[in-house]
Design an enzyme around this catalytic site. Sequence first.
Site, PDB file in Angstrom:
ATOM      1  N   GLY A   1     -36.477 114.948  69.444  1.00 24.76           N
ATOM      2  CA  GLY A   1     -35.034 114.780  69.968  1.00 24.76           C
ATOM      3  C   GLY A   1     -34.840 115.856  71.389  1.00 24.76           C
ATOM      4  O   GLY A   1     -35.430 116.886  71.411  1.00 24.76           O
TER       5      GLY A   1
ATOM      6  N   GLN B   1     -30.788 120.600  77.601  1.00 28.63           N
ATOM      7  CA  GLN B   1     -32.088 121.107  77.569  1.00 28.63           C
ATOM      8  C   GLN B   1     -33.045 120.901  78.795  1.00 28.63           C
ATOM      9  O   GLN B   1     -34.001 121.471  79.003  1.00 28.63           O
ATOM     10  CB  GLN B   1     -32.842 120.425  76.215  1.00 28.63           C
ATOM     11  CG  GLN B   1     -32.249 121.115  74.992  1.00 28.63           C
ATOM     12  CD  GLN B   1     -32.790 120.590  73.706  1.00 28.63           C
ATOM     13  OE1 GLN B   1     -32.445 119.436  73.222  1.00 28.63           O
ATOM     14  NE2 GLN B   1     -33.758 121.336  73.112  1.00 28.63           N
TER      15      GLN B   1
ATOM     16  N   CYS C   1     -37.171 123.546  67.901  1.00 25.31           N
ATOM     17  CA  CYS C   1     -36.351 123.159  68.654  1.00 25.31           C
ATOM     18  C   CYS C   1     -37.256 123.382  70.291  1.00 25.31           C
ATOM     19  O   CYS C   1     -37.896 124.258  70.314  1.00 25.31           O
ATOM     20  CB  CYS C   1     -35.144 123.769  69.023  1.00 25.31           C
ATOM     21  SG  CYS C   1     -34.098 123.488  70.398  1.00 25.31           S
ATOM     22  N   LEU C   2     -37.340 122.340  71.109  1.00 29.02           N
ATOM     23  CA  LEU C   2     -38.216 122.395  72.352  1.00 29.02           C
ATOM     24  C   LEU C   2     -37.311 123.537  73.255  1.00 29.02           C
ATOM     25  O   LEU C   2     -38.159 124.186  73.991  1.00 29.02           O
ATOM     26  CB  LEU C   2     -38.106 121.208  72.944  1.00 29.02           C
ATOM     27  CG  LEU C   2     -38.743 120.210  72.025  1.00 29.02           C
ATOM     28  CD1 LEU C   2     -38.428 118.715  73.151  1.00 29.02           C
ATOM     29  CD2 LEU C   2     -40.126 120.033  72.088  1.00 29.02           C
TER      30      LEU C   2
ATOM     31  N   HIS D   1     -28.379 118.397  64.907  1.00 35.80           N
ATOM     32  CA  HIS D   1     -29.262 119.458  65.590  1.00 35.80           C
ATOM     33  C   HIS D   1     -28.927 119.256  67.083  1.00 35.80           C
ATOM     34  O   HIS D   1     -28.575 119.816  68.006  1.00 35.80           O
ATOM     35  CB  HIS D   1     -30.558 119.232  65.302  1.00 35.80           C
ATOM     36  CG  HIS D   1     -31.523 120.306  65.842  1.00 35.80           C
ATOM     37  ND1 HIS D   1     -32.160 121.527  65.664  1.00 35.80           N
ATOM     38  CD2 HIS D   1     -31.838 120.304  67.349  1.00 35.80           C
ATOM     39  CE1 HIS D   1     -32.783 122.002  66.629  1.00 35.80           C
ATOM     40  NE2 HIS D   1     -32.630 121.345  67.799  1.00 35.80           N
ATOM     41  N   GLU D   2     -29.269 117.877  67.352  1.00 39.04           N
ATOM     42  CA  GLU D   2     -29.038 117.839  68.991  1.00 39.04           C
ATOM     43  C   GLU D   2     -27.526 117.786  69.148  1.00 39.04           C
ATOM     44  O   GLU D   2     -27.207 118.218  70.428  1.00 39.04           O
ATOM     45  CB  GLU D   2     -29.756 116.180  69.112  1.00 39.04           C
ATOM     46  CG  GLU D   2     -31.058 115.948  69.074  1.00 39.04           C
ATOM     47  CD  GLU D   2     -31.971 117.335  69.860  1.00 39.04           C
ATOM     48  OE1 GLU D   2     -31.507 117.784  70.793  1.00 39.04           O
ATOM     49  OE2 GLU D   2     -32.898 117.541  69.279  1.00 39.04           O
TER      50      GLU D   2
ATOM     51  N   HIS E   1     -26.324 120.977  70.491  1.00 38.02           N
ATOM     52  CA  HIS E   1     -26.592 121.549  71.694  1.00 38.02           C
ATOM     53  C   HIS E   1     -25.742 120.955  72.682  1.00 38.02           C
ATOM     54  O   HIS E   1     -25.332 121.776  73.655  1.00 38.02           O
ATOM     55  CB  HIS E   1     -27.819 120.824  72.265  1.00 38.02           C
ATOM     56  CG  HIS E   1     -29.154 121.574  71.929  1.00 38.02           C
ATOM     57  ND1 HIS E   1     -29.565 122.899  72.080  1.00 38.02           N
ATOM     58  CD2 HIS E   1     -30.247 121.072  71.006  1.00 38.02           C
ATOM     59  CE1 HIS E   1     -30.816 123.070  71.598  1.00 38.02           C
ATOM     60  NE2 HIS E   1     -31.057 122.104  70.998  1.00 38.02           N
TER      61      HIS E   1
END
Length: 169
Positions: free
Chosen positions: A46, A51, A94-95, A136-137, A140
């Site tokens: 995701g 991001q 997380c990226l 989660h996304e 952000h």
Amino acid sequence: MAIRPIVTVPDPRLKLISKPVERVDDALRALMDDMLETMYAAPGIGLAAIQVGEPIRVLVMDLAGEDEDPAPRYYVNPEITWTSEDMAVYNEGCLSIPEQYADIERPAECKVTYLDYDGAEQNMHATGLLATCIQHEMDHLNGITFIDYLSSVKRNIIVRKVKKLEKAG
């Protein structure tokens, strides 16, 4: 399509609240395609637009290989309209916080409304990993990362580790 640089902690852009998208057009679809390519290259499941430095309410996901539908998912202006009282714990990564993981508790199910890749309104009832990932996304989009759910001591340790990883290359 292009792979874009991923913003990592402690970059202040990750604390921004993303703005709604006015319309789904070719430029937005190109961004979503870039986001998906970036996510696959990382690799991840995701990615939120912030991001990759774009403070707009857009997410992409693909949970293939995670016992979910193997198809890219696009969410424009997603809104959670309901969450279950039942909770689930998932070891999240997380990226934007590379190589760091923590158990995070979230509602086990949620309902979401959003616009898809073509701008059509959609409704979704998510459970399991999909519910965790969408929450989660969506965090952000509101300037929240999974480490914000941890104690300040744990959060600071993780941020220091990420800085150290980046210095090491």
